[in-house]
Design a protein around this motif. Structure first.
Motif, PDB file in Angstrom:
ATOM      1  N   LYS B 113       0.831  -1.203  -0.096  1.00  0.00           N
ATOM      2  CA  LYS B 113       0.193   0.094  -0.068  1.00  0.00           C
ATOM      3  C   LYS B 113       0.854   1.388   0.085  1.00  0.00           C
ATOM      4  N   ILE B 114       1.897   1.108   0.584  1.00  0.00           N
ATOM      5  CA  ILE B 114       2.625   2.518   0.890  1.00  0.00           C
ATOM      6  C   ILE B 114       3.715   2.771  -0.495  1.00  0.00           C
ATOM      7  N   LYS B 164      -6.286  -2.250   8.151  1.00  0.00           N
ATOM      8  CA  LYS B 164      -6.387  -0.830   8.088  1.00  0.00           C
ATOM      9  C   LYS B 164      -5.116  -0.248   8.510  1.00  0.00           C
ATOM     10  N   ILE B 166      -1.333   0.450   8.786  1.00  0.00           N
ATOM     11  CA  ILE B 166      -0.073   0.092   8.126  1.00  0.00           C
ATOM     12  C   ILE B 166       1.010  -0.772   8.985  1.00  0.00           C
ATOM     13  N   SER B 191      -1.063  12.349   1.419  1.00  0.00           N
ATOM     14  CA  SER B 191      -2.550  12.405   1.200  1.00  0.00           C
ATOM     15  C   SER B 191      -2.938  11.139   1.340  1.00  0.00           C
ATOM     16  N   ASP B 192      -2.482  10.048   0.983  1.00  0.00           N
ATOM     17  CA  ASP B 192      -2.931   8.418   1.154  1.00  0.00           C
ATOM     18  C   ASP B 192      -2.947   8.349   2.577  1.00  0.00           C
ATOM     19  N   LEU B 193      -2.133   8.851   3.511  1.00  0.00           N
ATOM     20  CA  LEU B 193      -1.784   8.285   4.910  1.00  0.00           C
ATOM     21  C   LEU B 193      -2.598   9.160   5.883  1.00  0.00           C
ATOM     22  N   ASP B 194      -3.683  10.222   5.560  1.00  0.00           N
ATOM     23  CA  ASP B 194      -4.218  11.143   6.280  1.00  0.00           C
ATOM     24  C   ASP B 194      -5.431  10.380   7.243  1.00  0.00           C
ATOM     25  N   ASP B 195      -6.037   9.232   6.735  1.00  0.00           N
ATOM     26  CA  ASP B 195      -7.211   8.582   7.220  1.00  0.00           C
ATOM     27  C   ASP B 195      -6.928   8.327   9.006  1.00  0.00           C
ATOM     28  N   PHE B 197      -6.737   5.548  10.191  1.00  0.00           N
ATOM     29  CA  PHE B 197      -6.436   4.227  10.478  1.00  0.00           C
ATOM     30  C   PHE B 197      -4.846   4.167  10.167  1.00  0.00           C
ATOM     31  N   SER B 198      -4.483   4.444   9.006  1.00  0.00           N
ATOM     32  CA  SER B 198      -3.181   4.105   8.241  1.00  0.00           C
ATOM     33  C   SER B 198      -2.025   4.391   9.476  1.00  0.00           C
ATOM     34  N   PHE B 200      -2.327   6.797  12.045  1.00  0.00           N
ATOM     35  CA  PHE B 200      -2.914   7.542  13.351  1.00  0.00           C
ATOM     36  C   PHE B 200      -3.408   6.429  14.355  1.00  0.00           C
TER      37      PHE B 200
END
Lengths: 117, 234
Positions: B113-114, B164, B166, B191-195, B197-198, B200
């Motif tokens: 994913k990253i 969810k 990473i 911006s992919d990491l701002d949710d 779960f990923s 935080f």
């Protein structure tokens, strides 16, 4: 585009929730320190003085700010706990709904108490 | 000494069980846990575990030794054995395929994913993309990760949400590419990491740091990603 979408989190952004959790924590800390200080410096507090404190507009603003901070802080924290430990979606949604309802009730009830003093 | 090994063969066993084996270490030497496993396998050839390089480079033999994740090949018995007893379990939190062998699909999905590769949309130079020694130094403590999964499987946030969050390993790699001067996809990566779960889901308990066999610090890398997100968003 986020790699994970969430529609029930507080601000729908992890960064926003993270920031809010810290800002609200500082507000709650300030309110707690103020309260402890006030009680320590006023050992023979009576009803009139206590009511007078909360009739003051600045104290009402500070208290409402602390109340809203507590609700936001609790929502972010409990949402986190629920997404960790409650795996069935239905049960998790019910838990989140109950938390949301309680938070709303506390805000309305708190405002009512604060402005009826 | 007494070795208690987690055994599970889904074709034969209804449920996992712990197999207790008494074993004498030849010459009483301070051998590595991987050597001990070889001795166990000579006694019982049905025991399954992964291993390859036997020197802490390939990351195949990550397992839980007396409660702590690590690489069996570079962990001497003296570092883990307590009261002459050693409990060996597979890395926690991921499905067991057999005995000490786990299914790492979920772990690799998070890694994928990253986007663990350089993204650069500028025309390629004739020879190579140069970095100054300072820019290269930014990658120290990040590129050394061998993807053994010791950190991510020691992380409760990864246990609860492996689909969810990473996880420390993937996030260390995410920062490795965010910090790379040759990568031009920083904004898109962030911006992919701002949710919620990923990134935080990390609450900074630092289990990852305490188990990393390469001495890396995923918590610090996660903090740097968070700072980059804050800088981009405020």
């Amino acid at each position: 585009m986020d790699m994970v979408t969430s529609i029930t989190s507080f601000g729908r952004s992890g960064l926003y929730d993270w920031m809010m959790q810290r800002v609200t924590a500082i507000v709650l800390l300030a309110y707690t320190v103020f309260m402890i200080g006030y009680l320590l410096f006023n050992p023979d507090l009576d009803y009139n003085q206590w009511a007078g404190l909360f009739q003051c507009t600045s104290m009402r603003i500070f208290t409402l700010l602390a109340l809203l901070s507590m609700v936001a802080h609790a929502w972010i924290g409990l949402w986190s706990v629920s997404t960790d430990y409650i795996k069935p979606t239905g049960a998790r949604f019910v838990f989140q709904s109950v938390c949301g309802l309680l938070a709303f009730i506390y805000v309305v009830w708190g405002v009512q108490i604060l402005w009826s003093i | 000494m007494l070795v208690s090994v987690y055994r599970y063969n889904p074709e034969v066993d209804d449920a996992p069980y712990m197999q207790d084996v008494h074993i004498d270490i030849p010459g009483g030497k301070d051998i590595m846990v991987l050597d001990l496993l070889q001795l166990l396998k000579e006694k019982d050839t049905t025991l399954a575990y992964r291993r390859s390089c036997r020197e802490g480079v390939c990351g195949s033999d990550g397992m839980n030794m007396n409660g702590k994740n690590g690489l069996a090949c570079i962990t001497p018995l003296s570092a883990v054995v307590e009261n002459d007893k050693l409990v060996l379990r597979p890395l926690p939190g991921l499905p067991v395929i057999r005995d000490l062998v786990i299914d790492m699909t979920q772990f690799y999905k998070q890694y994928e994913k990253i986007k663990p590769y350089l993204i650069n949309d500028t025309p390629a130079p004739a020879i190579e993309r140069l970095q100054s020694p300072e820019e290269r130094a930014e990658l120290d403590g990040l590129y050394e990760c061998i993807l053994c999964a010791c950190c991510s499987t020691a992380c409760p946030s990864f246990w609860w949400n492996p689909d969810k969050f990473i996880g420390p390993s993937g996030l260390l790699q995410a920062y490795r590419f965010l910090a790379d001067s040759r990568d031009t996809a920083t904004t898109a990566r962030l911006s992919d990491l701002d949710d919620p779960f990923s990134v935080f889901r990390c609450h900074g308990i630092m289990n990852c740091v305490s188990v990393c066999p390469k001495g890396l610090n995923p918590t610090k890398a996660i903090g740097k990603i968070r700072n980059m997100l804050i800088q981009q968003a405020t």
